[in-house]
Scaffold this motif. Structure first.
Motif, PDB file in Angstrom:
ATOM      1  N   ARG A 171      33.842  26.058  -0.319  1.00  0.00           N
ATOM      2  CA  ARG A 171      34.196  25.480   0.809  1.00  0.00           C
ATOM      3  C   ARG A 171      32.883  24.233   0.858  1.00  0.00           C
ATOM      4  O   ARG A 171      33.255  22.469   1.370  1.00  0.00           O
ATOM      5  CB  ARG A 171      33.706  26.025   1.830  1.00  0.00           C
ATOM      6  CG  ARG A 171      34.289  27.002   2.443  1.00  0.00           C
ATOM      7  CD  ARG A 171      34.727  28.023   4.029  1.00  0.00           C
ATOM      8  NE  ARG A 171      36.068  28.696   4.086  1.00  0.00           N
ATOM      9  CZ  ARG A 171      35.651  29.517   4.758  1.00  0.00           C
ATOM     10  NH1 ARG A 171      34.805  29.993   4.606  1.00  0.00           N
ATOM     11  NH2 ARG A 171      37.384  30.221   5.676  1.00  0.00           N
ATOM     12  N   ASP A 172      31.894  24.640   0.152  1.00  0.00           N
ATOM     13  CA  ASP A 172      31.102  23.313   0.103  1.00  0.00           C
ATOM     14  C   ASP A 172      31.294  22.725  -1.154  1.00  0.00           C
ATOM     15  O   ASP A 172      31.222  21.478  -1.048  1.00  0.00           O
ATOM     16  CB  ASP A 172      29.199  24.085  -0.629  1.00  0.00           C
ATOM     17  CG  ASP A 172      28.692  22.849  -0.784  1.00  0.00           C
ATOM     18  OD1 ASP A 172      27.934  22.382   0.622  1.00  0.00           O
ATOM     19  OD2 ASP A 172      27.554  23.660  -1.375  1.00  0.00           O
ATOM     20  N   ASP A 187      31.954  37.117   0.353  1.00  0.00           N
ATOM     21  CA  ASP A 187      32.286  36.087   0.494  1.00  0.00           C
ATOM     22  C   ASP A 187      32.089  35.012   0.280  1.00  0.00           C
ATOM     23  O   ASP A 187      31.307  33.560   0.362  1.00  0.00           O
ATOM     24  CB  ASP A 187      32.109  35.907   2.163  1.00  0.00           C
ATOM     25  CG  ASP A 187      32.047  37.133   3.038  1.00  0.00           C
ATOM     26  OD1 ASP A 187      33.499  37.516   3.088  1.00  0.00           O
ATOM     27  OD2 ASP A 187      31.758  37.793   4.071  1.00  0.00           O
ATOM     28  N   ARG A 198      32.438  31.044   0.139  1.00  0.00           N
ATOM     29  CA  ARG A 198      31.869  30.093   0.214  1.00  0.00           C
ATOM     30  C   ARG A 198      31.248  28.862   0.170  1.00  0.00           C
ATOM     31  O   ARG A 198      31.003  27.269   0.430  1.00  0.00           O
ATOM     32  CB  ARG A 198      30.207  30.455   0.721  1.00  0.00           C
ATOM     33  CG  ARG A 198      30.680  31.278   2.196  1.00  0.00           C
ATOM     34  CD  ARG A 198      28.768  32.103   2.105  1.00  0.00           C
ATOM     35  NE  ARG A 198      27.918  32.286   1.539  1.00  0.00           N
ATOM     36  CZ  ARG A 198      27.818  33.804   1.746  1.00  0.00           C
ATOM     37  NH1 ARG A 198      28.784  34.812   1.739  1.00  0.00           N
ATOM     38  NH2 ARG A 198      27.232  34.306   0.560  1.00  0.00           N
TER      39      ARG A 198
END
Length: 283
Positions: A44-45, A37, A41
């Motif tokens: 998305r940051d 994942d 992550r």
């Protein structure tokens, strides 16, 4: 007239391309085999503005059966539908990138060529090269685009299956992209047994990169691969790795170096080693 990028695209070229009116599709492919994942992550940051994310396990691979490797190819039409949902059209220039030196971007590059889409390139140096060139980053969710009308065509990426490879061992050049200690069978952190396919040569995919994380010049890559290939032509070369992903980095390097036509063994070591009847070499 617009330029079509088919292997690598630099960050400065991509910055210029974004100002042109042609269709452009940015895909982030960052991934971590130890934390599946993690790539999503970090996407998305922060990511390239307008980029979408494709997850290696969910989006670009098919179901595992226990005998077809860790990252089996998906159904071709199912994957084409996934790309249409991201807006892919015949004329779309796709640019793939990751944050790991290019193996996951190269995998998507290979897969789109497998669908018959030629206008696909990997961002050389990935996100780090983009920011170094002054490219902006975004935390905003990329809107879902209008569906594209892409239709699969003849594959631009040859493949070979396990039985055919077994029958042809000794008649082709097999190149393994894994790290040397895995190739020699000293360690095996992911698959059922250690070692390599008999007759394979080792070319660690990271050897394609310079100290700046970008692909080395095409002339250097060509010289190194030409020392490895004889007496075989590029069309008699098969690339493999652990699961058919990082081998695409070597395929991209050869294509960039003007040595086109090699095939991929998609199942790679993870498929080969799960059948005890297949031969294994070490050292």
């Amino acid at each position: 007239m617009t330029t079509t990028y088919r292997t690598l695209i630099s960050a400065t070229e991509l910055l210029a391309l974004e100002k042109q009116p042609q269709a452009l599709l940015l895909i982030e492919c960052s991934f971590d085999l130890a934390d599946t994942d993690a790539g999503e992550r970090v996407y998305r940051d922060q990511h390239l503005p307008g980029a979408h994310y494709l997850h290696l396990d969910r989006d670009t691979c098919g179901p595992m059966t226990g005998r077809n490797g860790r990252h089996p190819l998906p159904d071709r039409e199912t994957f084409a539908a996934r790309m249409r949902a991201l807006g892919l059209r015949k004329e779309t220039q796709v640019v793939a990138y990751d944050r790991q030196g290019g193996p996951y971007g190269a995998h998507l590059w290979w897969m789109l060529r497998w669908l018959g889409h030629e206008a696909v390139a990997v961002l050389d140096g990935g996100l780090a090269a983009w920011t170094a060139a002054g490219g902006p980053l975004s935390k905003h969710e990329t809107p879902t685009p209008h569906a594209g009308d892409f239709v699969t065509g003849p594959s631009l990426s040859p493949t070979i299956e396990a039985d055919a490879l077994l029958a042809r061992l000794g008649t082709l050049r097999l190149i393994d992209a894994r790290a040397a200690e895995r190739f020699r069978g000293e360690v095996e952190p992911l698959d059922k047994q250690a070692g390599h396919i008999p007759g394979a040569s080792n070319r660690f995919f990271k050897d394609n990169l310079g100290p700046d994380g970008r692909f080395r010049p095409a002339a250097e890559l060509r010289a190194e691969f030409e020392r490895l290939l004889p007496p075989h032509a590029p069309s008699a070369v098969v690339h493999q790795c652990g699961s058919g992903v990082t081998a695409c980095h070597n395929l991209l390097a050869m294509e960039h170096a003007g040595l086109a036509g090699s095939a991929l063994y998609p199942g790679s070591w993870s498929e080969w080693s799960c059948d005890p009847a297949r031969p294994v070499a070490k050292g």
